[in-house]
Design a protein around this motif. Structure first.
Motif, PDB file in Angstrom:
ATOM      1  N   SER A  61       1.012  -0.950  -0.182  1.00 45.34           N
ATOM      2  CA  SER A  61       0.009  -0.141  -0.020  1.00 45.34           C
ATOM      3  C   SER A  61       0.738   1.326  -0.097  1.00 45.34           C
ATOM      4  CB  SER A  61      -0.918  -0.147   1.218  1.00 45.34           C
ATOM      5  OG  SER A  61      -1.915   1.054   1.219  1.00 45.34           O
ATOM      6  N   THR A  62       0.555   2.331  -0.759  1.00 48.67           N
ATOM      7  CA  THR A  62       1.112   3.490  -0.947  1.00 48.67           C
ATOM      8  C   THR A  62       0.314   4.714  -0.383  1.00 48.67           C
ATOM      9  OG1 THR A  62       2.509   2.649  -2.854  1.00 48.67           O
ATOM     10  CG2 THR A  62       2.578   4.930  -2.355  1.00 48.67           C
ATOM     11  N   ALA A  63       1.065   5.295   0.466  1.00 49.82           N
ATOM     12  CA  ALA A  63       0.293   6.710   0.740  1.00 49.82           C
ATOM     13  C   ALA A  63       1.173   7.984   0.266  1.00 49.82           C
ATOM     14  CB  ALA A  63       0.367   6.738   2.550  1.00 49.82           C
ATOM     15  N   GLY A  64       0.620   8.710  -0.279  1.00 48.49           N
ATOM     16  CA  GLY A  64       1.353   9.963  -0.817  1.00 48.49           C
ATOM     17  C   GLY A  64       0.675  11.179  -0.508  1.00 48.49           C
ATOM     18  N   THR A  65       1.598  12.290  -0.349  1.00 41.89           N
ATOM     19  CA  THR A  65       0.621  13.554  -0.312  1.00 41.89           C
ATOM     20  C   THR A  65       0.953  14.387  -1.523  1.00 41.89           C
ATOM     21  OG1 THR A  65       2.990  14.487   0.213  1.00 41.89           O
ATOM     22  CG2 THR A  65       1.437  13.989   2.098  1.00 41.89           C
ATOM     23  N   TYR A  66       1.261  13.639  -2.816  1.00 41.03           N
ATOM     24  CA  TYR A  66       1.400  14.202  -4.059  1.00 41.03           C
ATOM     25  C   TYR A  66       0.316  13.962  -4.954  1.00 41.03           C
ATOM     26  CZ  TYR A  66       2.300   9.434  -4.943  1.00 41.03           C
ATOM     27  OH  TYR A  66       2.251   7.887  -4.961  1.00 41.03           O
ATOM     28  N   ARG A  67      -0.724  13.347  -4.657  1.00 42.38           N
ATOM     29  CA  ARG A  67      -2.027  13.359  -5.205  1.00 42.38           C
ATOM     30  C   ARG A  67      -3.283  13.870  -4.775  1.00 42.38           C
ATOM     31  NH1 ARG A  67      -2.589   7.455  -6.606  1.00 42.38           N
ATOM     32  NH2 ARG A  67      -1.073   7.209  -5.010  1.00 42.38           N
ATOM     33  N   ASP A  94       1.139   2.669   6.048  1.00 45.34           N
ATOM     34  CA  ASP A  94       1.517   3.696   5.090  1.00 45.34           C
ATOM     35  C   ASP A  94       1.352   5.128   5.556  1.00 45.34           C
ATOM     36  OD1 ASP A  94      -0.887   3.785   4.374  1.00 45.34           O
ATOM     37  OD2 ASP A  94      -0.688   3.198   2.312  1.00 45.34           O
ATOM     38  N   SER A  95      -0.003   5.363   5.837  1.00 49.19           N
ATOM     39  CA  SER A  95      -0.300   6.804   5.945  1.00 49.19           C
ATOM     40  C   SER A  95       0.302   7.472   7.367  1.00 49.19           C
ATOM     41  CB  SER A  95      -1.747   6.987   6.275  1.00 49.19           C
ATOM     42  OG  SER A  95      -2.780   5.804   5.777  1.00 49.19           O
ATOM     43  N   ALA A  96       0.178   6.244   8.427  1.00 53.22           N
ATOM     44  CA  ALA A  96       0.931   6.817   9.682  1.00 53.22           C
ATOM     45  C   ALA A  96       2.338   6.954   9.630  1.00 53.22           C
ATOM     46  CB  ALA A  96       0.682   5.535  10.896  1.00 53.22           C
ATOM     47  N   LEU A  97       2.992   6.247   8.906  1.00 51.81           N
ATOM     48  CA  LEU A  97       4.570   6.401   8.640  1.00 51.81           C
ATOM     49  C   LEU A  97       4.753   7.691   7.883  1.00 51.81           C
ATOM     50  CD1 LEU A  97       5.832   2.829   7.894  1.00 51.81           C
ATOM     51  CD2 LEU A  97       6.253   3.969   9.985  1.00 51.81           C
ATOM     52  N   LEU A  98       3.846   7.856   7.102  1.00 54.66           N
ATOM     53  CA  LEU A  98       4.086   9.309   6.180  1.00 54.66           C
ATOM     54  C   LEU A  98       3.862  10.363   7.245  1.00 54.66           C
ATOM     55  CD1 LEU A  98       3.304  10.164   2.348  1.00 54.66           C
ATOM     56  CD2 LEU A  98       2.858  11.748   4.396  1.00 54.66           C
ATOM     57  N   ILE A  99       2.938  10.383   7.897  1.00 56.06           N
ATOM     58  CA  ILE A  99       2.640  11.416   8.975  1.00 56.06           C
ATOM     59  C   ILE A  99       3.687  11.903   9.945  1.00 56.06           C
ATOM     60  CG2 ILE A  99       1.143  12.519  10.676  1.00 56.06           C
ATOM     61  CD1 ILE A  99      -1.169  11.155   8.926  1.00 56.06           C
ATOM     62  N   LEU A 100       4.390  10.642  10.209  1.00 58.98           N
ATOM     63  CA  LEU A 100       5.498  10.736  11.227  1.00 58.98           C
ATOM     64  C   LEU A 100       6.740  11.505  10.566  1.00 58.98           C
ATOM     65  CD1 LEU A 100       5.697   7.170  12.713  1.00 58.98           C
ATOM     66  CD2 LEU A 100       5.697   9.473  14.032  1.00 58.98           C
ATOM     67  N   GLY A 101       6.934  11.626   9.422  1.00 57.65           N
ATOM     68  CA  GLY A 101       8.091  12.095   8.804  1.00 57.65           C
ATOM     69  C   GLY A 101       9.164  11.108   8.802  1.00 57.65           C
ATOM     70  N   PHE A 102      10.334  11.623   7.788  1.00 55.94           N
ATOM     71  CA  PHE A 102      11.412  10.665   7.508  1.00 55.94           C
ATOM     72  C   PHE A 102      12.158   9.699   8.759  1.00 55.94           C
ATOM     73  CE2 PHE A 102      15.644   9.519   6.262  1.00 55.94           C
ATOM     74  CZ  PHE A 102      15.328   8.561   5.370  1.00 55.94           C
ATOM     75  N   LYS A 103      12.565  10.694   9.624  1.00 55.28           N
ATOM     76  CA  LYS A 103      13.373  10.204  10.875  1.00 55.28           C
ATOM     77  C   LYS A 103      12.789   9.240  11.452  1.00 55.28           C
ATOM     78  CE  LYS A 103      16.905  13.897  11.483  1.00 55.28           C
ATOM     79  NZ  LYS A 103      16.989  14.879  12.322  1.00 55.28           N
ATOM     80  N   LYS A 104      11.513   9.525  11.967  1.00 52.35           N
ATOM     81  CA  LYS A 104      10.641   8.588  12.846  1.00 52.35           C
ATOM     82  C   LYS A 104      10.337   7.601  12.258  1.00 52.35           C
ATOM     83  CE  LYS A 104       9.591  12.038  16.471  1.00 52.35           C
ATOM     84  NZ  LYS A 104       8.846  13.196  16.496  1.00 52.35           N
ATOM     85  N   ALA A 105       9.838   7.699  10.882  1.00 55.10           N
ATOM     86  CA  ALA A 105       9.500   6.568  10.034  1.00 55.10           C
ATOM     87  C   ALA A 105      10.495   5.611   9.893  1.00 55.10           C
ATOM     88  CB  ALA A 105       8.816   7.304   8.740  1.00 55.10           C
ATOM     89  N   LYS A 106      11.529   5.943   9.812  1.00 53.10           N
ATOM     90  CA  LYS A 106      12.702   5.247   9.454  1.00 53.10           C
ATOM     91  C   LYS A 106      13.229   4.354  10.686  1.00 53.10           C
ATOM     92  CE  LYS A 106      17.951   5.405   8.623  1.00 53.10           C
ATOM     93  NZ  LYS A 106      18.787   6.128   7.900  1.00 53.10           N
ATOM     94  N   ILE A 107      13.137   4.888  11.746  1.00 52.30           N
ATOM     95  CA  ILE A 107      13.484   4.370  13.349  1.00 52.30           C
ATOM     96  C   ILE A 107      12.557   3.505  13.377  1.00 52.30           C
ATOM     97  CG2 ILE A 107      13.869   4.536  15.679  1.00 52.30           C
ATOM     98  CD1 ILE A 107      14.865   7.461  15.014  1.00 52.30           C
ATOM     99  N   LEU A 108      11.332   3.462  13.254  1.00 50.91           N
ATOM    100  CA  LEU A 108      10.128   2.621  13.408  1.00 50.91           C
ATOM    101  C   LEU A 108      10.219   1.514  12.682  1.00 50.91           C
ATOM    102  CD1 LEU A 108       7.939   2.468  15.348  1.00 50.91           C
ATOM    103  CD2 LEU A 108       6.273   3.584  13.913  1.00 50.91           C
ATOM    104  N   ALA A 109      10.340   1.696  11.338  1.00 56.28           N
ATOM    105  CA  ALA A 109      10.339   0.632  10.391  1.00 56.28           C
ATOM    106  C   ALA A 109      11.514  -0.225  10.784  1.00 56.28           C
ATOM    107  CB  ALA A 109      10.641   1.200   8.864  1.00 56.28           C
ATOM    108  N   LEU A 110      12.651   0.113  11.175  1.00 55.08           N
ATOM    109  CA  LEU A 110      13.831  -0.593  11.743  1.00 55.08           C
ATOM    110  C   LEU A 110      13.353  -1.627  12.726  1.00 55.08           C
ATOM    111  CD1 LEU A 110      16.967   1.827  10.782  1.00 55.08           C
ATOM    112  CD2 LEU A 110      16.174  -0.310   9.641  1.00 55.08           C
TER     113      LEU A 110
END
Ligand SMILES: Cc1cc2nc3c(=O)[nH]c(=O)nc-3n(C[C@H](O)[C@H](O)[C@H](O)COP(=O)(O)OP(=O)(O)OC[C@H]3O[C@@H](n4cnc5c(N)ncnc54)[C@H](O)[C@@H]3O)c2cc1C
Ligand SMILES: [Mg+2]
Length: 318
Positions: free
Chosen positions: A222-228, A271-287
């Protein structure tokens, strides 16, 4: 020869489009109608746009009234509660009123920024702590403990419906299929057959082009985006993803998040929750959570892509 051809069935649901690819079957119309009927059923449960949906009934409840729900509805709310906890509250299905004032629910898009007071007033009606699930003797119920709270399941509905369709097709004896609903894709493949190639689009609304390719088998992406899904208000871009902590649409440079998971519901939730978190936090959480995640950020018109270790094995090197 006809037997080898695959067929594409298409339709509309939940304010977006669905598409299902299956191997040739003689009773195509039957399958298409069955899919549409099941999606209509899901919409009747989950839609904030339909007056008589279960969600709308819940939204009209007074505090502490119980609403009976089935196992499937219990499941979607449980996943929402789980991802809410893991994402520090970024996925929050109780922000229905907030989604409405920003024009992404069943109200028109605003011509002016909502006032700070309005945002505060509406935020007082949000919070997952005000929502509870109750199970008693195999029966399930949902309730809220403040009046006026509204839920919106837009961020999970398509994933939920994709998983549902998967079990419907399985029951029909179909063993290979690709289901797409909005930004969520589910791939089911019989054991001995090859995986399916899926494209992640470049995160831009200008031209449709491929950013990267993955192969998928018995998984969902699933992909979430702010671009569409956005509009302009006083010259500023208003994204459909809203930070429940500030009440404001996100503006940071993480613009696309794809998540691969064994269920479409989980992929669509994360997908949407990670996007809202922003890059740094999303990366830490994904790991930390061992999530298969692809994060795309945009800086000065160039894209950078980060891929989690779990996502790597799905990647097709081009
Ligand atoms: C059952 C159903 C019926 C629908 N009916 C209609 C319709 O009749 N008309 C219509 O225009 N649209 C309708 N939609 C919504 C529409 O199709 C959405 O654009 C879509 O669901 C968003 O999915 P996505 O994959 O683009 O984004 P996702 O990233 O999966 O979800 C984003 C959506 O979640 C909500 N959201 C934003 N921030 C948060 C947050 N912090 N926590 C939780 N949720 C958040 C917003 O509604 C946002 O658009 C419906 C959706 C569902 C599930
Ligand atoms: Mg989602």
């Amino acid at each position: 020869n006809e037997e080898k051809k695959s067929i594409k069935l298409k339709g509309k649901t939940m304010g977006t489009y669905w598409q299902v690819k299956i191997p040739y079957v003689p009773n195509q119309l039957h399958i298409k109608n069955l899919i549409q009927r099941k999606l209509d059923e899901d919409e009747k449960l989950l839609s904030s746009w339909k007056k008589n949906s279960l969600v709308s009934k819940f939204n009209k409840l007074k505090k502490n009234q119980l609403l009976a729900i089935d196992k499937k509805f219990f499941k979607i709310i449980s996943i929402a509660l789980k991802i809410n906890k893991k994402t520090y509250g970024k996925l929050d299905i109780t922000i229905g009123n907030l989604i409405n004032i920003w024009g992404f629910g069943n109200q028109k898009k605003p011509h002016n920024y909502p006032s700070i007071n309005k945002i505060k007033q509406v935020m007082a009606l949000t919070g997952m702590k005000h929502l509870s699930l109750i199970s008693n003797a195999n029966k399930h119920y949902i309730k809220k403990n403040i009046d006026g709270m509204k839920i919106n399941l837009s961020t999970l509905g398509e994933g939920f419906a994709a998983d549902h369709l998967s079990s419907v097709l399985k029951k029909e004896g179909i063993e290979n299929y690709t289901i797409s609903i909005g930004g969520t894709v589910l791939v089911k493949i019989k054991n001995k057959e090859n995986s399916k190639i899926i494209a992640i689009q470049k995160p831009t609304d200008k031209i449709q082009s491929i950013h990267l390719l993955i192969h998928l088998k018995n998984k969902s992406i699933s992909t979430a985006g702010t671009y569409r899904n956005y509009y302009y208000l006083k010259g500023k871009k208003i994204s459909h993803l809203i930070d429940p902590k500030t009440g404001m649409p996100v503006t940071h440079n993480l613009i696309s998040v794809s998540v691969i998971s064994s269920t479409a519901l989980e992929a669509d939730g994360w997908d949407s929750a990670l996007l809202i978190l922003g890059f740094k936090k999303a990366k830490i959480l994904a790991l930390r959570e061992n999530l298969a995640v692809c994060l795309i950020t945009k800086k000065n018109n160039t894209f950078s892509t980060w891929i989690s270790p779990c996502f790597k094995k799905f990647l097709i090197n081009t």
